[in-house]
Design a protein around this motif. Structure first.
Motif, short mmCIF file in Angstrom:
data_model
loop_
_atom_site.label_atom_id
_atom_site.label_comp_id
_atom_site.label_asym_id
_atom_site.label_seq_id
_atom_site.Cartn_x
_atom_site.Cartn_y
_atom_site.Cartn_z
N ARG A 190 1.21 6.15 -7.34
CA ARG A 190 0.11 7.02 -7.77
C ARG A 190 0.54 8.48 -7.78
NH1 ARG A 190 -5.58 4.74 -5.19
NH2 ARG A 190 -5.44 2.67 -6.11
N ALA A 191 1.34 8.87 -6.78
CA ALA A 191 1.81 10.25 -6.72
C ALA A 191 2.71 10.56 -7.92
CB ALA A 191 2.56 10.50 -5.42
N LEU A 227 0.83 -1.20 0.00
CA LEU A 227 0.00 0.00 0.00
C LEU A 227 0.87 1.26 0.00
CD1 LEU A 227 -2.75 -1.12 2.52
CD2 LEU A 227 -3.05 -0.73 0.07
N THR A 228 1.95 1.24 0.77
CA THR A 228 2.86 2.39 0.80
C THR A 228 3.47 2.62 -0.58
OG1 THR A 228 3.37 1.93 3.11
CG2 THR A 228 4.91 3.34 1.92
N ILE A 257 -3.83 10.87 -0.99
CA ILE A 257 -3.72 9.65 -1.82
C ILE A 257 -3.80 8.42 -0.94
CG2 ILE A 257 -2.18 8.32 -3.32
CD1 ILE A 257 -1.16 11.01 -4.41
N ALA A 258 -3.10 8.45 0.21
CA ALA A 258 -3.12 7.32 1.13
C ALA A 258 -4.51 7.08 1.69
CB ALA A 258 -2.13 7.57 2.27
N ARG A 278 -9.32 3.73 1.77
CA ARG A 278 -10.76 3.60 1.57
C ARG A 278 -11.05 2.56 0.50
NH1 ARG A 278 -11.66 8.42 -0.10
NH2 ARG A 278 -11.44 9.32 1.96
N ASP A 279 -10.31 2.61 -0.60
CA ASP A 279 -10.50 1.61 -1.66
C ASP A 279 -10.22 0.20 -1.15
OD1 ASP A 279 -11.08 3.71 -3.36
OD2 ASP A 279 -9.12 3.67 -4.37
#
Length: 150
Positions: A25-26, A18-19, A47-48, A53-54
């Motif tokens: 994404r950034a 996830l990190t 973004i995190a 949430r996703d």
């Protein structure tokens, strides 16, 4: 960022994934990023939050067997080495970045390991991050200059 995800998930490898996804994404969204006077850290945290949430909406993670996975990575160069090995960082700054940021250790722990005070460790970290930021800005400047020539 990793520590937040590690608290959120029960699996350290999922927290690492996830990190990594936050920073990917950034980087992908960097051309569309518009500076609105808000710190870039807030952008990363948003973004995190969206990624968390996703992940929560997707439900429990599915385990996919991958065969034999080595206990430790190979001693070769890792993906973080080019960034950390920049000539702008001294040996002390590289050590602090590896122990503090990549290793997730506290300033007190790094101070104990490097025979420094925690304040000295934090100051080395601030200077190292500033040097890495300057190196990244230089690289981005070169990339955008090349992009304009095409």
């Amino acid at each position: 960022m990793y520590r937040s995800f590690a608290r959120y998930t029960s699996d350290p490898s999922e927290a690492e994934d996830l990190t990594q996804e936050v920073f990917l994404r950034a980087l992908r969204a960097l051309p569309q990023f518009a500076d609105r006077g808000v710190p870039y850290t807030a952008y990363l945290l948003q973004i995190a939050a969206n990624l968390a949430r996703d992940r929560w909406r997707a439900g429990p993670a599915r385990v996919v067997p991958v065969g034999e996975v080595p206990e430790r990575p190979s001693p070769g160069r890792g993906p973080d080495d080019p960034a950390i090995d920049t000539e702008r960082l001294g040996a002390d700054q590289r050590a602090v970045i590896r122990l503090r940021i990549l290793g997730g250790r506290t300033a007190n722990e790094v101070g104990f390991l490097t025979n420094r005070s925690s304040a000295a460790v934090r100051q080395l970290q601030v200077r190292a991050v500033a040097a890495l930021r300057a190196a990244l800005n230089d690289q981005l400047g070169e990339m955008t200059a090349d992009f304009g020539r095409d």
